[in-house]
Design a protein around this motif. Structure first.
Motif, PDB file in Angstrom:
ATOM      1  N   LEU A  61       0.856  -1.178   0.000  1.00 40.12           N
ATOM      2  CA  LEU A  61       0.000   0.000   0.000  1.00 40.12           C
ATOM      3  C   LEU A  61       0.899   1.237   0.000  1.00 40.12           C
ATOM      4  CD1 LEU A  61      -2.984   1.095   0.401  1.00 40.12           C
ATOM      5  CD2 LEU A  61      -2.287   1.474   2.753  1.00 40.12           C
ATOM      6  N   HIS A  62       0.861   1.999  -1.085  1.00 42.79           N
ATOM      7  CA  HIS A  62       1.634   3.233  -1.160  1.00 42.79           C
ATOM      8  C   HIS A  62       0.824   4.342  -0.480  1.00 42.79           C
ATOM      9  CE1 HIS A  62       4.768   1.569  -3.704  1.00 42.79           C
ATOM     10  NE2 HIS A  62       3.826   1.013  -4.444  1.00 42.79           N
ATOM     11  N   ASP A  63       1.233   4.670   0.715  1.00 44.46           N
ATOM     12  CA  ASP A  63       0.464   5.566   1.561  1.00 44.46           C
ATOM     13  C   ASP A  63       0.984   6.997   1.449  1.00 44.46           C
ATOM     14  OD1 ASP A  63      -1.194   6.610   3.458  1.00 44.46           O
ATOM     15  OD2 ASP A  63      -0.108   5.779   5.172  1.00 44.46           O
ATOM     16  N   GLY A  64       0.094   7.921   1.107  1.00 45.19           N
ATOM     17  CA  GLY A  64       0.474   9.325   1.119  1.00 45.19           C
ATOM     18  C   GLY A  64       0.693   9.771   2.554  1.00 45.19           C
ATOM     19  N   PRO A  65       1.872  10.276   2.886  1.00 42.24           N
ATOM     20  CA  PRO A  65       2.196  10.543   4.293  1.00 42.24           C
ATOM     21  C   PRO A  65       1.541  11.815   4.813  1.00 42.24           C
ATOM     22  CG  PRO A  65       4.007  11.273   2.904  1.00 42.24           C
ATOM     23  CD  PRO A  65       2.999  10.612   1.983  1.00 42.24           C
ATOM     24  N   PRO A  66       1.225  11.835   6.117  1.00 43.53           N
ATOM     25  CA  PRO A  66       0.708  13.058   6.733  1.00 43.53           C
ATOM     26  C   PRO A  66       1.847  14.009   7.057  1.00 43.53           C
ATOM     27  CG  PRO A  66       0.875  11.340   8.380  1.00 43.53           C
ATOM     28  CD  PRO A  66       1.276  10.711   7.068  1.00 43.53           C
ATOM     29  N   ARG A  98       2.546  -5.745   3.241  1.00 42.71           N
ATOM     30  CA  ARG A  98       3.425  -4.892   4.041  1.00 42.71           C
ATOM     31  C   ARG A  98       2.835  -3.486   4.144  1.00 42.71           C
ATOM     32  NH1 ARG A  98       8.936  -6.880   3.947  1.00 42.71           N
ATOM     33  NH2 ARG A  98       8.972  -8.928   2.936  1.00 42.71           N
ATOM     34  N   TYR A  99       3.101  -2.871   5.291  1.00 43.66           N
ATOM     35  CA  TYR A  99       2.716  -1.466   5.439  1.00 43.66           C
ATOM     36  C   TYR A  99       3.821  -0.731   6.189  1.00 43.66           C
ATOM     37  CZ  TYR A  99       0.565   2.848   6.926  1.00 43.66           C
ATOM     38  OH  TYR A  99       0.331   4.178   7.152  1.00 43.66           O
ATOM     39  N   VAL A 100       4.484   0.177   5.467  1.00 41.90           N
ATOM     40  CA  VAL A 100       5.533   1.003   6.062  1.00 41.90           C
ATOM     41  C   VAL A 100       5.003   2.422   6.150  1.00 41.90           C
ATOM     42  CG1 VAL A 100       7.897   1.848   5.873  1.00 41.90           C
ATOM     43  CG2 VAL A 100       7.326  -0.466   5.086  1.00 41.90           C
ATOM     44  N   PRO A 101       4.699   2.899   7.344  1.00 42.14           N
ATOM     45  CA  PRO A 101       4.185   4.264   7.486  1.00 42.14           C
ATOM     46  C   PRO A 101       5.275   5.297   7.231  1.00 42.14           C
ATOM     47  CG  PRO A 101       4.584   3.322   9.639  1.00 42.14           C
ATOM     48  CD  PRO A 101       4.850   2.223   8.635  1.00 42.14           C
ATOM     49  N   GLY A 102       4.855   6.519   7.005  1.00 36.14           N
ATOM     50  CA  GLY A 102       5.835   7.569   6.751  1.00 36.14           C
ATOM     51  C   GLY A 102       5.280   8.938   7.090  1.00 36.14           C
ATOM     52  N   TRP A 103       6.150   9.933   6.985  1.00 36.99           N
ATOM     53  CA  TRP A 103       5.761  11.317   7.272  1.00 36.99           C
ATOM     54  C   TRP A 103       6.391  12.276   6.271  1.00 36.99           C
ATOM     55  CZ3 TRP A 103       5.885   7.910  11.330  1.00 36.99           C
ATOM     56  CH2 TRP A 103       4.789   7.956  12.205  1.00 36.99           C
ATOM     57  N   ASP A 104       5.611  13.258   5.891  1.00 35.18           N
ATOM     58  CA  ASP A 104       6.121  14.356   5.081  1.00 35.18           C
ATOM     59  C   ASP A 104       6.664  15.404   6.041  1.00 35.18           C
ATOM     60  OD1 ASP A 104       6.672  16.406   3.351  1.00 35.18           O
ATOM     61  OD2 ASP A 104       4.775  16.291   2.273  1.00 35.18           O
ATOM     62  N   CYS A 105       7.958  15.630   5.963  1.00 38.54           N
ATOM     63  CA  CYS A 105       8.623  16.522   6.925  1.00 38.54           C
ATOM     64  C   CYS A 105       9.034  17.844   6.301  1.00 38.54           C
ATOM     65  CB  CYS A 105       9.866  15.828   7.496  1.00 38.54           C
ATOM     66  SG  CYS A 105       9.554  14.155   8.076  1.00 38.54           S
ATOM     67  N   GLY A 143       9.754  15.915  16.685  1.00 39.71           N
ATOM     68  CA  GLY A 143       8.913  15.809  17.869  1.00 39.71           C
ATOM     69  C   GLY A 143       7.514  15.330  17.552  1.00 39.71           C
ATOM     70  N   TRP A 144       6.935  15.845  16.475  1.00 38.07           N
ATOM     71  CA  TRP A 144       5.565  15.463  16.146  1.00 38.07           C
ATOM     72  C   TRP A 144       5.482  14.085  15.510  1.00 38.07           C
ATOM     73  CZ3 TRP A 144       1.496  17.103  18.343  1.00 38.07           C
ATOM     74  CH2 TRP A 144       1.459  18.383  18.874  1.00 38.07           C
ATOM     75  N   ILE A 145       6.562  13.614  14.893  1.00 40.26           N
ATOM     76  CA  ILE A 145       6.577  12.239  14.380  1.00 40.26           C
ATOM     77  C   ILE A 145       6.374  11.260  15.536  1.00 40.26           C
ATOM     78  CG2 ILE A 145       8.077  10.447  13.419  1.00 40.26           C
ATOM     79  CD1 ILE A 145       9.269  12.678  11.629  1.00 40.26           C
ATOM     80  N   ASP A 146       7.086  11.492  16.641  1.00 45.97           N
ATOM     81  CA  ASP A 146       6.951  10.608  17.807  1.00 45.97           C
ATOM     82  C   ASP A 146       5.538  10.659  18.377  1.00 45.97           C
ATOM     83  OD1 ASP A 146       9.591   9.861  17.571  1.00 45.97           O
ATOM     84  OD2 ASP A 146      10.327  11.381  18.975  1.00 45.97           O
ATOM     85  N   VAL A 147       4.964  11.862  18.431  1.00 46.61           N
ATOM     86  CA  VAL A 147       3.612  11.999  18.972  1.00 46.61           C
ATOM     87  C   VAL A 147       2.604  11.292  18.073  1.00 46.61           C
ATOM     88  CG1 VAL A 147       1.761  13.630  19.495  1.00 46.61           C
ATOM     89  CG2 VAL A 147       4.113  14.157  20.168  1.00 46.61           C
ATOM     90  N   GLN A 148       2.673  11.548  16.775  1.00 48.33           N
ATOM     91  CA  GLN A 148       1.700  10.962  15.856  1.00 48.33           C
ATOM     92  C   GLN A 148       1.862   9.443  15.750  1.00 48.33           C
ATOM     93  OE1 GLN A 148       1.554  12.844  12.027  1.00 48.33           O
ATOM     94  NE2 GLN A 148       0.923  14.826  12.836  1.00 48.33           N
ATOM     95  N   ARG A 149       3.100   8.978  15.861  1.00 45.70           N
ATOM     96  CA  ARG A 149       3.317   7.528  15.803  1.00 45.70           C
ATOM     97  C   ARG A 149       2.537   6.832  16.921  1.00 45.70           C
ATOM     98  NH1 ARG A 149       8.925   5.847  14.657  1.00 45.70           N
ATOM     99  NH2 ARG A 149       9.385   7.613  16.019  1.00 45.70           N
ATOM    100  N   PRO A 164       9.907   3.832  10.069  1.00 44.14           N
ATOM    101  CA  PRO A 164       9.084   4.519   9.061  1.00 44.14           C
ATOM    102  C   PRO A 164       9.966   5.227   8.039  1.00 44.14           C
ATOM    103  CG  PRO A 164       9.240   5.874  11.010  1.00 44.14           C
ATOM    104  CD  PRO A 164       9.965   4.591  11.340  1.00 44.14           C
ATOM    105  N   TYR A 165       9.363   5.630   6.952  1.00 45.41           N
ATOM    106  CA  TYR A 165      10.113   6.454   5.998  1.00 45.41           C
ATOM    107  C   TYR A 165       9.810   7.916   6.276  1.00 45.41           C
ATOM    108  CZ  TYR A 165       5.923   7.262   3.098  1.00 45.41           C
ATOM    109  OH  TYR A 165       4.694   7.651   2.638  1.00 45.41           O
ATOM    110  N   LEU A 166      10.839   8.740   6.225  1.00 45.02           N
ATOM    111  CA  LEU A 166      10.722  10.171   6.485  1.00 45.02           C
ATOM    112  C   LEU A 166      11.332  10.927   5.318  1.00 45.02           C
ATOM    113  CD1 LEU A 166      12.006  10.158  10.191  1.00 45.02           C
ATOM    114  CD2 LEU A 166       9.645   9.872   9.397  1.00 45.02           C
ATOM    115  N   THR A 167      10.610  11.906   4.814  1.00 46.26           N
ATOM    116  CA  THR A 167      11.153  12.655   3.669  1.00 46.26           C
ATOM    117  C   THR A 167      12.392  13.441   4.036  1.00 46.26           C
ATOM    118  OG1 THR A 167       9.720  14.561   4.135  1.00 46.26           O
ATOM    119  CG2 THR A 167       8.852  12.881   2.631  1.00 46.26           C
ATOM    120  N   MET A 168      12.615  13.679   5.330  1.00 50.49           N
ATOM    121  CA  MET A 168      13.795  14.445   5.725  1.00 50.49           C
ATOM    122  C   MET A 168      14.990  13.559   6.066  1.00 50.49           C
ATOM    123  SD  MET A 168      12.919  15.838   9.545  1.00 50.49           S
ATOM    124  CE  MET A 168      12.712  14.734  10.947  1.00 50.49           C
ATOM    125  N   ASP A 169      14.853  12.225   5.939  1.00 56.01           N
ATOM    126  CA  ASP A 169      16.021  11.365   6.111  1.00 56.01           C
ATOM    127  C   ASP A 169      17.061  11.736   5.066  1.00 56.01           C
ATOM    128  OD1 ASP A 169      15.135   9.992   8.270  1.00 56.01           O
ATOM    129  OD2 ASP A 169      14.461   8.218   7.164  1.00 56.01           O
TER     130      ASP A 169
END
Length: 388
Positions: A61-66, A98-105, A143-149, A164-169
């Motif tokens: 599932l290609h999930d659009g990140p929050p 598989r489901y790998v969550p992520g965040w748009d940073c 900080g908000w990644i940890d909260v939302q996770r 998770p995948y992070l755009t700022m990695d």
């Protein structure tokens, strides 16, 4: 007559025979759900699912990140719960789901939160070092990644939450740069221009979803474009193609006038006028036939003693016309608008309102831009980053 008497009470508990179970009478979900979630995490349910599903047909599932910029809301909950149902159902149907969550940073939502903090402290973002500003945005997102996770996990969503995948990695940014360079090397990259939604406060482009519209009353203007080249019918006597617009501030960037190939047009001659009119008797105007009466009424040109239709004007006639920009030769213009304005066919032109002609500024609006690209019109830039 006898008095009413109360019916004897009956305790039916002893007459109902149900199987005995260990299930509690109340679900107690607020207390029990955290226990289940803790157990799933303790036994590593996601990784165990991966090991048992090894070799199966994969489902991804290609999930659009929050955005990592605040607490979850009902939209996040609906989005993630529905996607979790999809992933779980695919797993139960025999796939390796598989489901790998992520965040748009990156982007405006996070920057705006930092700027709110600056404003509360009386600071101006433009006065802050760019690198320092970016570091603050990165720290805010972390900080908000940890909260939302934790909030997503509380919803019961199963996934690879520890990686998770992070755009700022930095690795993700390096991969993006690497893919971008492939476009550079194979010649696919080009530099161009197009109109975009723009924030004069943030001095950055906006997505359509980031724009909120409110009712606004605009000024409307009718503008005459003089015909300077074409058939003698239109050049021997002063003739104007009239446009109507509610964005008069785009007139300086006009590069063409569009007409509808399927619209019926006419050539109208002014044969009389009121004393307070600025129209010139003997001049002519080209208008869509369906709109002519309404347009001429705005100029107080009513009745057969003031206007007469000379003939119909075809699309072929219009294609052969070249117009003059209304600012041509203007004092102090330094020749900026001393160029020819072509007449171009456009499918977006209608005779529902206006004059049947659309003034075209390729730098303002998608219809104008698409027409400009199609016919090679020059792109112009007349709005600074701050909106001035």
């Amino acid at each position: 007559m006898c008095a009413d008497t109360a019916a004897p009470s009956v305790d039916y508990r002893d007459t109902v025979f149900l199987p005995e179970t260990a299930f509690p009478m109340r679900a107690g979900l607020p207390q029990r759900e955290p226990e289940w979630l803790a157990r799933w995490e303790r036994i590593g349910v996601y990784d165990r699912l991966r090991s048992t599903a090894a070799g199966r047909t994969p489902f991804v599932l290609h999930d659009g990140p929050p955005y990592a910029n605040g607490h979850l809301h009902i939209g996040h909950a609906l989005n993630k719960v529905l996607k979790d149902m999809v992933v779980r159902s695919q797993q139960m149907m025999g796939r390796d789901a598989r489901y790998v969550p992520g965040w748009d940073c990156h982007g405006l939502p996070i920057e705006w939160k930092i700027e709110e903090q600056y404003r509360a402290k009386g600071l101006n973002k433009d006065d802050v070092d760019t690198v320092a500003f970016r570091q603050e945005c990165r720290k805010f997102a972390e900080g908000w990644i940890d909260v939302q996770r934790e909030e997503f996990k509380r919803l019961g969503v199963t996934g690879k939450w520890d990686r998770p995948y992070l755009t700022m990695d930095y690795h993700a940014e390096a991969v993006i740069a690497d893919e971008f360079m492939k476009f550079v090397m194979n010649g696919s990259l080009y530099q161009g221009s197009k109109p975009v939604m723009w924030s004069p406060v943030e001095k950055t482009a906006l997505a359509e979803a980031e724009v909120e519209y409110h009712d606004h009353t605009s000024h409307q203007v009718w503008v005459r474009f003089r015909v300077i080249h074409g058939d003698a019918l239109f050049t021997k006597t002063p003739t104007d193609v009239v446009i109507w617009t509610t964005t008069p501030w785009t007139i300086p960037q006009n590069r063409a006038v569009a007409f509808g190939p399927e619209i019926a047009y006419g050539l109208y001659e002014i044969i009389g006028r009121p004393e307070d009119s600025t129209m010139t008797i003997g001049h002519r105007v080209v208008l869509a036939n369906a709109l002519a009466d309404g347009v001429l009424a705005q100029g107080k040109l009513l009745g057969p003693d003031m206007i007469r239709k000379l003939c119909d004007v075809s699309a072929e006639d219009l294609k052969g016309l070249v117009l003059s920009h209304p600012f041509r030769g203007i004092e102090g213009g330094n020749g900026e608008w001393d160029y020819d304005v072509p007449m171009l066919p456009g499918d977006h032109v209608t005779d529902d309102a206006g004059t049947g002609f659309v003034h075209t500024a390729p730098s303002h609006g998608d219809d104008d831009y698409q027409l400009g690209v199609k016919f090679g019109l020059p792109m112009t830039y007349n709005v600074e980053a701050d909106g001035s």
